[in-house]
Write a protein that holds these residues in place. Structure first.
Motif, PDB file in Angstrom:
ATOM      1  N   VAL A  11      44.649  47.324  40.456  1.00 13.27           N
ATOM      2  CA  VAL A  11      43.992  46.023  40.323  1.00 13.27           C
ATOM      3  C   VAL A  11      42.875  45.927  41.353  1.00 13.27           C
ATOM      4  CG1 VAL A  11      44.293  43.517  40.551  1.00 13.27           C
ATOM      5  CG2 VAL A  11      46.101  44.907  39.514  1.00 13.27           C
ATOM      6  N   ASP A  12      41.711  45.473  40.925  1.00 10.42           N
ATOM      7  CA  ASP A  12      40.621  45.204  41.862  1.00 10.42           C
ATOM      8  C   ASP A  12      40.271  43.725  41.763  1.00 10.42           C
ATOM      9  OD1 ASP A  12      37.949  45.019  43.139  1.00 10.42           O
ATOM     10  OD2 ASP A  12      38.165  47.200  43.279  1.00 10.42           O
ATOM     11  N   SER A  13      40.552  42.982  42.842  1.00  4.27           N
ATOM     12  CA  SER A  13      40.380  41.527  42.787  1.00  4.27           C
ATOM     13  C   SER A  13      38.919  41.109  42.803  1.00  4.27           C
ATOM     14  CB  SER A  13      41.119  40.865  43.951  1.00  4.27           C
ATOM     15  OG  SER A  13      40.590  41.272  45.194  1.00  4.27           O
ATOM     16  N   ASP A  14      38.022  41.974  43.308  1.00  3.50           N
ATOM     17  CA  ASP A  14      36.591  41.660  43.246  1.00  3.50           C
ATOM     18  C   ASP A  14      36.019  41.908  41.855  1.00  3.50           C
ATOM     19  OD1 ASP A  14      36.191  40.663  45.745  1.00  3.50           O
ATOM     20  OD2 ASP A  14      35.106  42.380  46.544  1.00  3.50           O
ATOM     21  N   PHE A  15      36.454  42.981  41.211  1.00  2.00           N
ATOM     22  CA  PHE A  15      35.969  43.305  39.866  1.00  2.00           C
ATOM     23  C   PHE A  15      36.691  42.513  38.778  1.00  2.00           C
ATOM     24  CE2 PHE A  15      34.975  47.870  41.472  1.00  2.00           C
ATOM     25  CZ  PHE A  15      33.776  47.422  42.024  1.00  2.00           C
ATOM     26  N   ASP A  16      37.802  41.849  39.136  1.00  2.00           N
ATOM     27  CA  ASP A  16      38.613  41.107  38.159  1.00  2.00           C
ATOM     28  C   ASP A  16      39.035  42.000  37.008  1.00  2.00           C
ATOM     29  OD1 ASP A  16      38.677  38.427  39.314  1.00  2.00           O
ATOM     30  OD2 ASP A  16      36.536  38.349  38.902  1.00  2.00           O
ATOM     31  N   ASN A  17      39.518  43.194  37.345  1.00  2.00           N
ATOM     32  CA  ASN A  17      39.981  44.086  36.285  1.00  2.00           C
ATOM     33  C   ASN A  17      41.104  44.987  36.780  1.00  2.00           C
ATOM     34  OD1 ASN A  17      38.808  46.207  37.750  1.00  2.00           O
ATOM     35  ND2 ASN A  17      37.101  46.514  36.343  1.00  2.00           N
ATOM     36  N   VAL A  18      41.619  45.776  35.842  1.00  2.00           N
ATOM     37  CA  VAL A  18      42.603  46.805  36.146  1.00  2.00           C
ATOM     38  C   VAL A  18      42.016  48.137  35.705  1.00  2.00           C
ATOM     39  CG1 VAL A  18      44.930  47.676  35.723  1.00  2.00           C
ATOM     40  CG2 VAL A  18      44.532  45.209  35.824  1.00  2.00           C
ATOM     41  N   GLN A  19      41.917  49.091  36.619  1.00  2.00           N
ATOM     42  CA  GLN A  19      41.413  50.415  36.284  1.00  2.00           C
ATOM     43  C   GLN A  19      42.596  51.380  36.141  1.00  2.00           C
ATOM     44  OE1 GLN A  19      37.473  51.550  38.113  1.00  2.00           O
ATOM     45  NE2 GLN A  19      38.157  50.142  39.703  1.00  2.00           N
ATOM     46  N   ILE A  20      42.502  52.262  35.148  1.00  2.00           N
ATOM     47  CA  ILE A  20      43.580  53.205  34.870  1.00  2.00           C
ATOM     48  C   ILE A  20      43.073  54.622  35.100  1.00  2.00           C
ATOM     49  CG2 ILE A  20      45.279  53.975  33.175  1.00  2.00           C
ATOM     50  CD1 ILE A  20      44.868  51.336  31.714  1.00  2.00           C
ATOM     51  N   PHE A  21      43.836  55.380  35.889  1.00  2.00           N
ATOM     52  CA  PHE A  21      43.450  56.732  36.283  1.00  2.00           C
ATOM     53  C   PHE A  21      44.498  57.732  35.810  1.00  2.00           C
ATOM     54  CE2 PHE A  21      41.638  53.730  39.233  1.00  2.00           C
ATOM     55  CZ  PHE A  21      40.358  54.215  39.496  1.00  2.00           C
ATOM     56  N   THR A  22      44.081  58.978  35.679  1.00  2.00           N
ATOM     57  CA  THR A  22      45.035  60.061  35.433  1.00  2.00           C
ATOM     58  C   THR A  22      45.876  60.244  36.692  1.00  2.00           C
ATOM     59  OG1 THR A  22      43.600  61.794  36.324  1.00  2.00           O
ATOM     60  CG2 THR A  22      43.327  61.231  33.975  1.00  2.00           C
ATOM     61  N   PRO A  23      46.986  60.993  36.593  1.00  2.00           N
ATOM     62  CA  PRO A  23      47.776  61.246  37.801  1.00  2.00           C
ATOM     63  C   PRO A  23      46.976  61.911  38.919  1.00  2.00           C
ATOM     64  CG  PRO A  23      49.037  61.823  35.848  1.00  2.00           C
ATOM     65  CD  PRO A  23      47.637  61.510  35.376  1.00  2.00           C
ATOM     66  N   GLU A  24      45.878  62.586  38.553  1.00  2.00           N
ATOM     67  CA  GLU A  24      45.036  63.237  39.564  1.00  2.00           C
ATOM     68  C   GLU A  24      43.952  62.322  40.118  1.00  2.00           C
ATOM     69  OE1 GLU A  24      47.247  65.680  37.084  1.00  2.00           O
ATOM     70  OE2 GLU A  24      45.499  64.541  36.388  1.00  2.00           O
ATOM     71  N   GLY A  25      43.818  61.114  39.544  1.00  5.68           N
ATOM     72  CA  GLY A  25      42.833  60.174  40.059  1.00  5.68           C
ATOM     73  C   GLY A  25      41.535  60.121  39.300  1.00  5.68           C
ATOM     74  N   LYS A  26      41.482  60.635  38.064  1.00  6.84           N
ATOM     75  CA  LYS A  26      40.281  60.561  37.243  1.00  6.84           C
ATOM     76  C   LYS A  26      40.340  59.300  36.380  1.00  6.84           C
ATOM     77  CE  LYS A  26      37.674  63.000  33.639  1.00  6.84           C
ATOM     78  NZ  LYS A  26      37.633  64.201  32.751  1.00  6.84           N
ATOM     79  N   LEU A  27      39.252  58.532  36.368  1.00 11.16           N
ATOM     80  CA  LEU A  27      39.233  57.278  35.613  1.00 11.16           C
ATOM     81  C   LEU A  27      39.361  57.530  34.117  1.00 11.16           C
ATOM     82  CD1 LEU A  27      38.811  54.153  35.660  1.00 11.16           C
ATOM     83  CD2 LEU A  27      36.375  54.627  35.253  1.00 11.16           C
ATOM     84  N   LEU A  28      40.264  56.789  33.466  1.00 17.42           N
ATOM     85  CA  LEU A  28      40.429  56.848  32.020  1.00 17.42           C
ATOM     86  C   LEU A  28      39.756  55.662  31.342  1.00 17.42           C
ATOM     87  CD1 LEU A  28      44.177  57.927  31.775  1.00 17.42           C
ATOM     88  CD2 LEU A  28      42.166  59.314  31.217  1.00 17.42           C
ATOM     89  N   LEU A  29      40.099  54.465  31.767  1.00 17.63           N
ATOM     90  CA  LEU A  29      39.514  53.243  31.209  1.00 17.63           C
ATOM     91  C   LEU A  29      39.869  52.095  32.110  1.00 17.63           C
ATOM     92  CD1 LEU A  29      41.869  51.270  29.595  1.00 17.63           C
ATOM     93  CD2 LEU A  29      41.958  53.320  28.217  1.00 17.63           C
ATOM     94  N   TYR A  30      39.310  50.928  31.816  1.00 18.54           N
ATOM     95  CA  TYR A  30      39.680  49.714  32.546  1.00 18.54           C
ATOM     96  C   TYR A  30      39.760  48.575  31.553  1.00 18.54           C
ATOM     97  CZ  TYR A  30      34.763  48.229  32.335  1.00 18.54           C
ATOM     98  OH  TYR A  30      33.523  47.853  31.896  1.00 18.54           O
ATOM     99  N   PHE A  31      40.470  47.536  31.924  1.00 17.35           N
ATOM    100  CA  PHE A  31      40.517  46.351  31.076  1.00 17.35           C
ATOM    101  C   PHE A  31      40.467  45.097  31.946  1.00 17.35           C
ATOM    102  CE2 PHE A  31      44.976  47.374  31.895  1.00 17.35           C
ATOM    103  CZ  PHE A  31      45.580  46.143  32.131  1.00 17.35           C
ATOM    104  N   GLY A  32      39.931  44.026  31.334  1.00 20.02           N
ATOM    105  CA  GLY A  32      39.797  42.759  32.032  1.00 20.02           C
ATOM    106  C   GLY A  32      38.405  42.520  32.562  1.00 20.02           C
ATOM    107  N   SER A  33      38.074  41.253  32.750  1.00 26.63           N
ATOM    108  CA  SER A  33      36.801  40.831  33.328  1.00 26.63           C
ATOM    109  C   SER A  33      36.984  39.410  33.828  1.00 26.63           C
ATOM    110  CB  SER A  33      35.676  40.897  32.289  1.00 26.63           C
ATOM    111  OG  SER A  33      35.970  40.053  31.182  1.00 26.63           O
ATOM    112  N   GLU A  34      36.011  38.902  34.542  1.00 29.39           N
ATOM    113  CA  GLU A  34      36.112  37.550  35.078  1.00 29.39           C
ATOM    114  C   GLU A  34      36.199  36.541  33.942  1.00 29.39           C
ATOM    115  OE1 GLU A  34      33.739  34.492  38.099  1.00 29.39           O
ATOM    116  OE2 GLU A  34      32.844  36.409  37.518  1.00 29.39           O
ATOM    117  N   GLY A  35      37.144  35.625  34.035  1.00 27.16           N
ATOM    118  CA  GLY A  35      37.255  34.595  33.014  1.00 27.16           C
ATOM    119  C   GLY A  35      38.643  33.988  32.963  1.00 27.16           C
TER     120      GLY A  35
END
Length: 338
Positions: free
Chosen positions: A274-298
């Motif tokens: 969770v990133d409270s500044d970006f207002d989203n949740v980022q999802i990473f592989t077990p190695e730390g590579k970004l897969l996708l994110y969901f959510g936005s301010e609202g």
């Protein structure tokens, strides 16, 4: 008297036809949106016990509306911060309410507690976990202790007299230990379930296994995930606190962190941050590579406002504490075959 009876009837009809029911229904909201294959499904919003079918008595609600008795927010989230789910019970710390909410999803029961003993109450409850016996462990960042309550919310004992600011907590019931993040001491302390100190790991710094204002923690399948907030990264350790690897960097691009808070992982090892500044949740592989994110301010179903804690249960349901929207947002990870 007739006027009072008429008001009662009007209130009853309004409550039966109110908008709250839409929060209880599953909705077809997916991430990423079509035509891409969906991976995250929105399930429901929980802002009060009524959203899981626990309602105040008709009489109690009517008396409050007519005569103003009681508090209309006495069973609602004010500023939920951390969330935990275990054995059918949803636990939520609420520093805005100086309380802990417990919702029994299946049993349709609700409990809110805050009292410790005599004139001492919780002030800033942050982390929460529960064990198989139902005991509830709550960190308070102002009282600088972890407080242990029974299943019914009655105070049992406390521990951790050397904390500077205890925040996130996690439990490894297999080994019988509780991990407690001490934010201002830049370390994680480990205790057994009786509150007896076992060991600690971490110190101030930027190197591997070092911290700068750590906040949240999550344990699953032998791994400890710690949000190293002011180093803008996630660090991963084994159950004994030995450093394994890290990922993350400051920035405003995809996969970067601005103010990382809650961290959790699902059955496939994906890591959610969770990133409270970006207002989203980022999802990473077990190695730390970004897969996708969901959510936005609202404020809508897809929105967040300063989200904080996150928890993923055994069925890969994702609970996000949407702090300034005063609610818990529930999602589900969709596996390959779904």
């Amino acid at each position: 008297m007739k006027n009072i009876l008429l008001a009662v009837v009007i209130v009853f009809l309004a409550q039966c036809s109110g908008p709250g029911a839409e929060l209880k229904e599953e909705a077809n909201l997916f991430y990423p949106p079509p035509p891409q294959r969906p991976r995250i499904q929105y399930i429901r919003t929980i802002a009060s016990p009524e959203d899981i079918g626990i309602t105040r008595s008709w009489f109690k609600k009517t008396m409050h509306t007519i005569f103003g008795s009681g508090s209309e927010n006495e069973d609602r989230f004010i500023r939920p911060y951390c969330v935990f789910f275990h054995n059918g019970r949803l636990y939520v710390t609420d520093p805005g309410f100086a309380s802990v909410h417990v919702m029994d999803i299946e049993g349709k029961r609700y409990l809110r507690f805050y009292h410790i003993k005599k004139d001492i109450d919780l002030i800033s409850p942050i982390g929460v976990v529960a064990d198989n016996s139902g005991r509830i462990y709550v960190s308070d960042s102002v009282l600088d202790k972890v407080f242990v309550f029974g299943r019914d919310g009655r105070f049992d004992f406390s521990f951790g007299y050397d904390f500077k600011r205890p925040t996130g907590i996690a439990i490894d019931e297999g080994r019988g230990v509780i991990y407690v993040v001490d934010t201002l001491a830049d370390k994680v302390d480990v205790f057994n379930l009786k509150g007896e100190f076992q060991f600690s790991f971490g110190k101030k710094g930027e190197g591997d296994g070092e911290f700068n204002y750590p906040t949240h923690i999550f344990f699953k399948e032998g791994r400890i995930y710690v949000t190293d907030t002011m180093n803008f990264r996630i660090q991963v350790f084994d159950g004994k606190g030995r450093f394994l690897y890290k990922f993350g960097r400051p920035g405003d691009g995809s996969g970067d962190f601005s103010k990382p808070k809650g961290v959790a992982s699902d059955k496939e090892g994906h890591i959610y941050v969770v990133d409270s500044d970006f207002d989203n949740v980022q999802i990473f592989t077990p190695e730390g590579k970004l897969l996708l994110y969901f959510g936005s301010e609202g404020k809508g179903r897809a929105g967040f406002s300063v989200p904080a804690g996150i928890f993923i249960d055994a069925d890969d349901r994702i609970y996000v504490a949407d702090s300034y929207n005063s609610r818990i947002q529930v999602y589900r990870y969709l596996r390959e075959k779904e």
